[in-house]
Design an enzyme around this catalytic site. Structure first.
Site, short mmCIF file in Angstrom:
data_model
loop_
_atom_site.label_atom_id
_atom_site.label_comp_id
_atom_site.label_asym_id
_atom_site.label_seq_id
_atom_site.Cartn_x
_atom_site.Cartn_y
_atom_site.Cartn_z
N LYS A 1 0.85 -1.19 0.00
CA LYS A 1 0.00 0.00 0.00
C LYS A 1 0.89 1.24 0.00
O LYS A 1 1.49 1.59 1.01
CB LYS A 1 -0.94 0.04 1.20
CG LYS A 1 -2.05 1.07 0.94
CD LYS A 1 -2.66 1.68 2.18
CE LYS A 1 -1.90 2.84 2.75
NZ LYS A 1 -1.88 4.06 1.92
N GLY B 1 5.58 8.33 9.13
CA GLY B 1 5.73 9.15 10.33
C GLY B 1 5.69 8.32 11.61
O GLY B 1 5.12 7.22 11.64
N GLU C 1 10.50 2.08 9.75
CA GLU C 1 11.50 3.08 9.34
C GLU C 1 10.80 4.42 9.42
O GLU C 1 9.98 4.76 8.57
CB GLU C 1 11.99 2.76 7.92
CG GLU C 1 13.30 3.41 7.58
CD GLU C 1 13.13 4.77 6.93
OE1 GLU C 1 13.21 5.77 7.69
OE2 GLU C 1 12.92 4.84 5.72
N LEU C 2 11.10 5.18 10.50
CA LEU C 2 10.31 6.37 10.81
C LEU C 2 11.13 7.65 10.63
O LEU C 2 12.12 7.65 9.91
CB LEU C 2 9.74 6.23 12.23
CG LEU C 2 9.01 4.90 12.48
CD1 LEU C 2 8.59 4.78 13.94
CD2 LEU C 2 7.82 4.73 11.57
N CYS D 1 13.71 11.33 5.36
CA CYS D 1 13.80 10.95 6.77
C CYS D 1 15.21 11.15 7.32
O CYS D 1 15.39 11.34 8.51
CB CYS D 1 13.35 9.51 6.94
SG CYS D 1 14.12 8.39 5.78
N GLU E 1 10.48 16.77 13.86
CA GLU E 1 10.79 16.58 12.44
C GLU E 1 9.93 17.55 11.63
O GLU E 1 8.71 17.56 11.74
CB GLU E 1 10.49 15.14 12.02
CG GLU E 1 10.84 14.90 10.58
CD GLU E 1 10.66 13.45 10.15
OE1 GLU E 1 9.60 12.88 10.42
OE2 GLU E 1 11.59 12.90 9.53
O1 TXE Z 1 2.84 10.05 6.91
P1 TXE Z 1 2.04 8.80 7.39
P2 TXE Z 1 2.35 11.42 6.33
C1 TXE Z 1 6.88 12.07 8.59
C2 TXE Z 1 7.03 13.55 8.28
C3 TXE Z 1 5.66 13.95 7.89
C4 TXE Z 1 4.81 13.08 8.79
C5 TXE Z 1 3.43 12.81 8.28
O2 TXE Z 1 7.43 14.23 9.44
O3 TXE Z 1 5.40 15.30 8.12
O4 TXE Z 1 5.52 11.87 8.87
O5 TXE Z 1 3.47 12.37 6.93
C6 TXE Z 1 -0.30 5.16 5.82
N1 TXE Z 1 -2.47 2.52 9.61
N2 TXE Z 1 7.29 11.23 7.50
O6 TXE Z 1 1.04 11.84 6.88
O7 TXE Z 1 0.70 9.14 7.91
C7 TXE Z 1 -0.48 6.24 4.79
O8 TXE Z 1 -1.63 6.01 4.03
C8 TXE Z 1 -1.68 2.11 8.62
C9 TXE Z 1 8.55 10.57 7.63
O9 TXE Z 1 2.43 11.28 4.87
O10 TXE Z 1 2.98 8.10 8.28
C10 TXE Z 1 0.83 6.13 4.02
O11 TXE Z 1 0.80 5.03 3.12
N3 TXE Z 1 -1.19 2.92 7.68
C11 TXE Z 1 8.72 9.48 6.66
C12 TXE Z 1 1.83 5.81 5.12
O12 TXE Z 1 1.06 5.31 6.20
C13 TXE Z 1 -1.50 4.23 7.75
C14 TXE Z 1 8.17 9.69 5.32
C15 TXE Z 1 2.65 7.00 5.57
O13 TXE Z 1 1.80 8.00 6.02
C16 TXE Z 1 -2.33 4.72 8.78
C17 TXE Z 1 6.89 10.36 5.33
C18 TXE Z 1 -2.82 3.80 9.74
N4 TXE Z 1 -3.60 4.18 10.75
C19 TXE Z 1 6.52 11.12 6.40
N5 TXE Z 1 -2.45 6.05 8.60
C20 TXE Z 1 10.05 8.82 6.56
N6 TXE Z 1 10.38 7.94 7.48
O14 TXE Z 1 10.77 9.02 5.60
C21 TXE Z 1 -1.73 6.38 7.51
N7 TXE Z 1 -1.16 5.27 6.99
#
Ligand code: TXE
Length: 493
Positions: A175, A228, A249-250, A283, A384
């Site tokens: 996904k 995130g 990997e956060l 990240c 972050e």
């Molecule tokens: O990430 P999310 P978002 C950090 C960065 C950013 C923040 C939010 O600080 O501002 O995270 O970004 C799926 N159960 N990073 O909102 O929500 C979602 O659909 C299961 C760091 O984009 O973490 C997507 O596929 N899955 C990071 C994925 O999780 C769920 C890179 C990531 O979305 C879910 C990106 C749930 N309940 C953002 N809710 C890095 N490590 O590089 C959402 N998702």
């Protein structure tokens, strides 16, 4: 005219069973250029049962060499299609074309690296005290792996998960992020061409609701997630329902440390690479620049000069150096963190305002932004931001810089710029992070382990050891003694 993408379930291209769709927006011009299905619970169930059937009936039975052939074909196709795929990815998330193209080729390398491991996954023979017992281990695939990725580097992040999962003999449900799903769906077409049997790779799309249902599912055996920290925690709680192992990997707030004895110009280039590459939406961003006091002003001046010349523009233009933020939510978050920085009393020495200029009118552009004299306790140094916002913090000596570097809830990456080998080894030992770069930053290889400590997650990707996260050990004990045993006491000899 927008492109109507479909999901890839059991080798078929399908719409959501509810026909619900999400719009995908080009962050450079805010145009809706594609739509993707919002998977229903039924679609999710279907994708998991397709993966389960493919695992039981085909995938776990074929040889590693056969899996490797398909993976190498996939790598070749990615290389051949790199141009087209990178244009799509750049349109989807605003990342520079020079970076997305590079990531397609890097991903091809990743598939080849793990293809080379498919026939090297084996157990051990364990000598026991009792010579009439023969003990050995098997390394078996886990089954159905759920791979959830974020929008900042869809194909590259997916490779870190899909390549070891397939190499180890698992089937998968993928996904991607709802903000950038197109290239992952396009990868499905390459998977088909490479000859993977139906159901081995399934790709479903949609927002967090899809991820939530997927990660609570009782019929999965592994979750690997990049995103995130808050979502990572939620996924970890979901996974605990069924005791499913997770790799996370956060985020990060990585320190990039410049000592007085460093090669200053190279270090300044490294600082730019650390925070302004990918508009800081990575990240591993080196978002805290820790600078030795004797060279603090010199570094800051050079850094500002360099950052001022960064060319913002259309990410599809190969000469552009910084593109827009990837989506509206991210754009708003970056701007609100900049406001928090201003309010905290840090010195805003570059950027921080709206961007004007030809070709920038409609994009989510944030300028290179530098805060000086930041205190490590400020929110811009602790949270972050995931944008082109750098906090520059002075330090007096090695003890202080270690304390500052480690005073963070995160621990993904770090950089150290010095010519003193003693410092290199001392800091590499003491810094709490999954990666320590010395005299370089944002450098990667499929064989070099990648992952975090603390709130940056757990598990390692990209390296040989990553394959073990997608296998489990089974112990087999064979008794070939002639004599009988005492049935009421455990046999320990
Ligand atoms: O990430 P999310 P978002 C950090 C960065 C950013 C923040 C939010 O600080 O501002 O995270 O970004 C799926 N159960 N990073 O909102 O929500 C979602 O659909 C299961 C760091 O984009 O973490 C997507 O596929 N899955 C990071 C994925 O999780 C769920 C890179 C990531 O979305 C879910 C990106 C749930 N309940 C953002 N809710 C890095 N490590 O590089 C959402 N998702």
């Amino acid at each position: 005219m927008s492109n109507k993408y479909k999901m890839f379930i059991d080798g078929e291209w399908v719409d959501s069973s509810t026909n619900e769709r999400l719009e995908t927006v080009n962050p450079y011009n805010q145009e809706v250029w594609a739509t993707i299905p919002q998977a229903s619970n039924k679609d999710i169930d279907d994708s998991i049962s397709a993966a389960r059937t493919a695992f039981e009936t085909i995938w776990k039975k074929i040889s590693g060499a056969e899996r490797a052939n398909m993976m190498v074909k996939l790598a070749d196709l990615l290389d051949q299609e790199a141009e087209r795929m990178s244009i799509l990815e750049t349109t989807d998330n605003g990342k520079l074309i020079r970076e997305t193209k590079n990531q397609m080729h890097f991903s091809a390398k990743g598939y080849r690296f793990f293809a080379g491991l498919t026939d090297k996954i084996y157990g051990e023979v364990i000598p026991l005290e009792n010579q009439d017992l023969f003990d050995y281990t098997r390394r078996e695939p886990l089954g159905v792996a759920v791979l959830i990725t974020s929008w900042n580097s869809p194909i590259s992040l997916l490779t870190n998960k899909l390549a070891p999962a397939l190499a180890a003999g698992n089937t998968v449900v993928i996904k991607p992020s709802e903000h950038a799903s197109v290239t992952t769906l396009e990868l499905g077409k390459l998977v088909e061409k490479a000859g993977f049997p139906p159901g081995v790779v399934n790709i479903i799309t949609g927002d967090g609701r899809v991820g939530d249902y997927l990660t609570k599912h009782p019929n999965i055996n592994k979750i690997s997630f990049t995103g995130g920290t808050e979502t990572g925690k939620r996924i970890s709680r979901n996974a605990s329902e069924n005791l499913v192992p997770v790799t996370l990997e956060l985020g990060g707030k990585s320190p990039n440390i410049i000592f007085e004895d460093a090669e200053i110009d190279r270090a300044v280039t490294g600082a730019v690479a650390g925070i302004f590459a990918a508009s800081g939406q990575t990240c591993i961003a080196g978002s805290r620049l820790l600078v030795h006091r004797p060279i603090y002003n010199q570094v800051l001046t050079k850094l500002v000069e360099k950052a001022k010349t960064i060319k913002l523009g259309n990410p599809l233009d190969p000469t552009t150096e910084m593109g827009p933020a990837a989506n509206e939510a991210q754009y708003s978050r970056i701007l609100s963190m900049i406001e928090a920085g201003k309010e905290s009393g840090a010195d805003l020495v570059l950027g921080g305002n709206e961007v004007n200029g030809e070709g920038l009118e409609k994009g989510y552009f944030v300028p290179p932004t530098i805060f000086a004299n930041v205190e490590n306790s400020m929110s811009i140094a602790q949270e972050e931001i995931f944008g082109p916002v750098l906090s520059v913090i002075p330090f007096k000596d090695e003890d202080e810089v270690l304390q500052l570097a480690n005073e963070s809830k995160f621990g993904l990456a770090s950089g150290v710029w010095t010519t003193d080998m003693r410092k290199v080894h001392r800091l590499s030992r003491e810094i709490q992070a999954g990666t320590v770069w010395i005299n370089t930053y944002r450098t990667a290889a499929p064989s070099a382990p990648f992952g975090g400590v603390k709130m940056s997650g757990y598990g390692r990707e990209r390296c040989i050891q990553a394959i073990h996260d997608y296998t489990r050990i089974k112990n087999v004990m064979i008794n070939y003694a002639e004599d009988d045993r005492d049935p009421f006491s455990m046999q320990t000899k």
